[in-house]
Write an enzyme that holds these catalytic residues in place. Structure first.
Site, PDB file in Angstrom:
ATOM      1  N   ARG A   1       0.848  -1.188   0.000  1.00 29.23           N
ATOM      2  CA  ARG A   1       0.000   0.000   0.000  1.00 29.23           C
ATOM      3  C   ARG A   1       0.883   1.237   0.000  1.00 29.23           C
ATOM      4  O   ARG A   1       2.107   1.139   0.130  1.00 29.23           O
ATOM      5  CB  ARG A   1      -1.015  -0.004   1.149  1.00 29.23           C
ATOM      6  CG  ARG A   1      -0.568  -0.507   2.479  1.00 29.23           C
ATOM      7  CD  ARG A   1       0.509   0.296   3.147  1.00 29.23           C
ATOM      8  NE  ARG A   1       0.116   1.682   3.334  1.00 29.23           N
ATOM      9  CZ  ARG A   1       0.926   2.675   3.608  1.00 29.23           C
ATOM     10  NH1 ARG A   1       2.243   2.450   3.735  1.00 29.23           N
ATOM     11  NH2 ARG A   1       0.507   3.899   3.758  1.00 29.23           N
ATOM     12  N   GLY A   2       0.239   2.414  -0.184  1.00 31.01           N
ATOM     13  CA  GLY A   2       1.015   3.648  -0.331  1.00 31.01           C
ATOM     14  C   GLY A   2       1.194   3.893  -1.818  1.00 31.01           C
ATOM     15  O   GLY A   2       1.555   2.973  -2.573  1.00 31.01           O
ATOM     16  N   ALA A   3       0.960   5.138  -2.242  1.00 29.43           N
ATOM     17  CA  ALA A   3       0.894   5.433  -3.678  1.00 29.43           C
ATOM     18  C   ALA A   3       2.127   4.977  -4.469  1.00 29.43           C
ATOM     19  O   ALA A   3       2.001   4.220  -5.453  1.00 29.43           O
ATOM     20  CB  ALA A   3       0.633   6.928  -3.863  1.00 29.43           C
TER      21      ALA A   3
ATOM     22  N   ASN B   1      -5.124  12.740  -0.162  1.00 31.81           N
ATOM     23  CA  ASN B   1      -4.288  11.886   0.706  1.00 31.81           C
ATOM     24  C   ASN B   1      -5.187  11.163   1.705  1.00 31.81           C
ATOM     25  O   ASN B   1      -6.414  11.336   1.696  1.00 31.81           O
ATOM     26  CB  ASN B   1      -3.214  12.728   1.411  1.00 31.81           C
ATOM     27  CG  ASN B   1      -2.169  11.870   2.102  1.00 31.81           C
ATOM     28  OD1 ASN B   1      -1.663  10.916   1.510  1.00 31.81           O
ATOM     29  ND2 ASN B   1      -1.864  12.163   3.350  1.00 31.81           N
ATOM     30  N   LYS B   2      -4.582  10.368   2.540  1.00 36.09           N
ATOM     31  CA  LYS B   2      -5.304   9.532   3.500  1.00 36.09           C
ATOM     32  C   LYS B   2      -6.378  10.311   4.250  1.00 36.09           C
ATOM     33  O   LYS B   2      -6.151  11.443   4.669  1.00 36.09           O
ATOM     34  CB  LYS B   2      -4.289   8.930   4.486  1.00 36.09           C
ATOM     35  CG  LYS B   2      -4.848   8.033   5.561  1.00 36.09           C
ATOM     36  CD  LYS B   2      -5.734   6.927   5.044  1.00 36.09           C
ATOM     37  CE  LYS B   2      -5.096   6.056   3.988  1.00 36.09           C
ATOM     38  NZ  LYS B   2      -6.086   5.197   3.273  1.00 36.09           N
TER      39      LYS B   2
ATOM     40  N   ASP C   1      -1.510  10.954  -2.363  1.00 32.52           N
ATOM     41  CA  ASP C   1      -1.865   9.893  -3.319  1.00 32.52           C
ATOM     42  C   ASP C   1      -2.064  10.445  -4.714  1.00 32.52           C
ATOM     43  O   ASP C   1      -1.917   9.734  -5.706  1.00 32.52           O
ATOM     44  CB  ASP C   1      -3.132   9.177  -2.852  1.00 32.52           C
ATOM     45  CG  ASP C   1      -2.784   8.277  -1.683  1.00 32.52           C
ATOM     46  OD1 ASP C   1      -2.754   8.779  -0.551  1.00 32.52           O
ATOM     47  OD2 ASP C   1      -2.470   7.097  -1.933  1.00 32.52           O
TER      48      ASP C   1
ATOM     49  N   GLN D   1      -2.354   2.778   9.783  1.00 33.81           N
ATOM     50  CA  GLN D   1      -1.022   2.836   9.154  1.00 33.81           C
ATOM     51  C   GLN D   1      -0.029   3.628  10.007  1.00 33.81           C
ATOM     52  O   GLN D   1       1.167   3.350   9.994  1.00 33.81           O
ATOM     53  CB  GLN D   1      -1.112   3.486   7.758  1.00 33.81           C
ATOM     54  CG  GLN D   1      -1.842   2.662   6.715  1.00 33.81           C
ATOM     55  CD  GLN D   1      -3.301   3.043   6.617  1.00 33.81           C
ATOM     56  OE1 GLN D   1      -3.916   3.442   7.606  1.00 33.81           O
ATOM     57  NE2 GLN D   1      -3.872   2.923   5.451  1.00 33.81           N
TER      58      GLN D   1
ATOM     59  N   ARG E   1      -6.783  -0.319  -7.201  1.00 38.53           N
ATOM     60  CA  ARG E   1      -7.151   0.795  -6.306  1.00 38.53           C
ATOM     61  C   ARG E   1      -7.297   2.045  -7.175  1.00 38.53           C
ATOM     62  O   ARG E   1      -6.451   2.314  -8.032  1.00 38.53           O
ATOM     63  CB  ARG E   1      -6.096   1.004  -5.199  1.00 38.53           C
ATOM     64  CG  ARG E   1      -6.038  -0.179  -4.230  1.00 38.53           C
ATOM     65  CD  ARG E   1      -5.239   0.143  -2.993  1.00 38.53           C
ATOM     66  NE  ARG E   1      -5.984   0.978  -2.058  1.00 38.53           N
ATOM     67  CZ  ARG E   1      -5.449   1.528  -0.967  1.00 38.53           C
ATOM     68  NH1 ARG E   1      -4.159   1.345  -0.699  1.00 38.53           N
ATOM     69  NH2 ARG E   1      -6.175   2.255  -0.151  1.00 38.53           N
TER      70      ARG E   1
HETATM   71  O1  MRU Z   1      -4.556   3.467   1.870  1.00 35.85           O
HETATM   72  P1  MRU Z   1      -3.063   3.640   1.833  1.00 35.85           P
HETATM   73  O2  MRU Z   1      -2.374   3.101   3.035  1.00 35.85           O
HETATM   74  O3  MRU Z   1      -2.484   3.108   0.535  1.00 35.85           O
HETATM   75  O4  MRU Z   1      -2.863   5.203   1.822  1.00 35.85           O
HETATM   76  C1  MRU Z   1      -1.569   5.731   1.823  1.00 35.85           C
HETATM   77  C2  MRU Z   1      -1.526   7.202   1.939  1.00 35.85           C
HETATM   78  O5  MRU Z   1      -2.530   7.870   1.984  1.00 35.85           O
HETATM   79  C3  MRU Z   1      -0.171   7.836   1.903  1.00 35.85           C
HETATM   80  O6  MRU Z   1      -0.157   9.006   2.659  1.00 35.85           O
HETATM   81  C4  MRU Z   1       0.181   8.184   0.455  1.00 35.85           C
HETATM   82  O7  MRU Z   1       0.030   7.069  -0.381  1.00 35.85           O
HETATM   83  C5  MRU Z   1       1.537   8.734   0.296  1.00 35.85           C
HETATM   84  S1  MRU Z   1       2.747   7.500   0.584  1.00 35.85           S
HETATM   85  C6  MRU Z   1       4.287   8.053   0.179  1.00 35.85           C
END
Ligand code: MRU
Length: 356
Positions: free
Chosen positions: A52-54, A253-254, A243, A202, A95
């Site tokens: 996970r994470g962009a 973002n999250k 993201d 997270q 996603r």
């Molecule tokens: O749902 P996730 O855990 O994939 O969401 C991640 C985030 O929102 C992060 O802040 C974002 O991807 C930046 S990661 C360098």
């Protein structure tokens, strides 16, 4: 890959034709590495948020295609191209919100479509090389973000971060946490406040784990404590990842990021975003953005286990939110620091580079 900083955590890697990743769903309890050459398995790992994470999902998707090509035994370019395009379509469905996934898959698709005139071996090499470039560039971009972002950190700062924009959200090193890492390696005495980041935790599970591994001082708070800790003047700066960032500076973002940005503005705390240029979506308007709605079970149960509410309650579970540019003090990219007004900086730093 060698680096001028230690890369203690590798979230996604290429190991002899296989994709290897750390299963972030099992952290911080167990450090389990998974490996596969099967793009369907990797697609499911992204959907289930093992990866996970962009940036990490973009890299994993690119490497999933490289694994198909590396392990393919076909002697037909047509057949190979058709499997690659089918896998790209599948991976795009995993996603919807993080832009890096589409950016990475579009790069691979371009090579798969444009290099078909090559002989089979060179065609395979071209696709694998593009995927490996995406993987290596991610780490290089993150290190640059850390170095460029170091200018926003003062000795003694306490930095609040949300979710996990760390090594575990990228191939390695992180984005928001890259800035924190570089400041720390350069001897600045910084401290971090990590929000737990309901519902998937997270912050509590991943950011805390990563920072403790680095020896960087961190305190964990629940999401609803942000206002009070800012009121108490316990936060000097906020740094989060992204993201997707739109050309006018809206930051996706999250979930919870927007609330933190408003609270930071109210208390005069600078709110920074750290993201590679692969996160910038220069073509979409806000209305086009799909905010992923995840399973109600994530809200109703803690980590899929303990039920914390009434079983049949209705739930909202948007995974991301949108922070408007007027709440953002600056964006750190690998190509430079973007100051407000963000749209002008984005045009200069991201758009001109992309069209070059
Ligand atoms: O749902 P996730 O855990 O994939 O969401 C991640 C985030 O929102 C992060 O802040 C974002 O991807 C930046 S990661 C360098």
């Amino acid at each position: 890959m060698s680096s001028r900083y230690p890369l203690r955590v590798r979230a996604v890697e290429w190991v002899n034709g296989r994709v290897r990743w750390i299963n972030t769903n099992l952290l911080p309890y167990e450090e389990v590495y998974e490996e596969s050459v099967d793009y369907e398995r990797i697609a499911r790992a992204i959907e289930a948020m093992e990866i996970r994470g962009a940036p990490a999902i973009g890299v994993a998707a690119a490497l999933a295609i490289a694994a198909i090509v590396f392990n393919s035994t076909t002697d037909s370019i047509d057949q190979l191209q058709s499997v690659v395009l089918k896998a790209i379509d599948r991976l795009r469905m995993t996603r919807p919100t993080a832009y890096n996934l589409f950016w990475a898959l579009d790069r691979i698709r371009r090579v798969a479509l444009e290099q078909k005139h090559l002989d089979l071996e060179d065609y395979r090499r071209a696709i694998i090389d593009e995927a490996l470039r995406i993987y290596r560039e991610d780490i290089e971009m993150n290190i640059r973000i850390g170095e460029i972002g170091d200018r926003i950190i003062d000795d003694g700062d306490t930095i609040l971060t949300h979710c996990n924009a760390g090594a575990l959200a990228t191939a390695a090193f992180g984005t928001a946490l890259a800035i924190i890492r570089v400041a720390w390696y350069r001897g600045k005495r910084i401290k971090v406040i990590a929000t737990e980041t309901r519902p998937m935790l997270q912050g509590a599970r991943l950011t805390v784990w990563e920072l403790i591994k680095e020896g960087i001082p961190v305190k964990l708070i629940t999401d609803n404590m942000v206002g009070y800790v800012m009121y108490r003047k316990l936060v000097d700066k906020v740094i989060v990842g992204a993201d997707r960032i739109l050309r006018d500076g809206h930051v996706i973002n999250k979930i919870g990021t927007y609330t933190i940005a408003i609270t930071a503005k109210r208390h005069g705390v600078p709110f920074y975003v750290a993201a590679p240029t692969s996160t910038f979506d220069l073509n979409s308007a806000i209305e086009d953005i799909v905010i992923e709605e995840r399973s109600p079970e994530e809200v109703k149960r803690i980590l899929g286990k303990i039920l914390i509410t009434v079983e049949n309650v209705e739930v909202l579970n948007p995974s991301f939110d949108i922070t408007p540019p007027d709440l953002v003090s600056g964006i750190v990219t690998e190509r430079g620091f973007i100051e407000p007004p963000l749209d002008i900086g984005i045009r200069r730093i991201v758009e001109e580079f992309r069209s070059a």
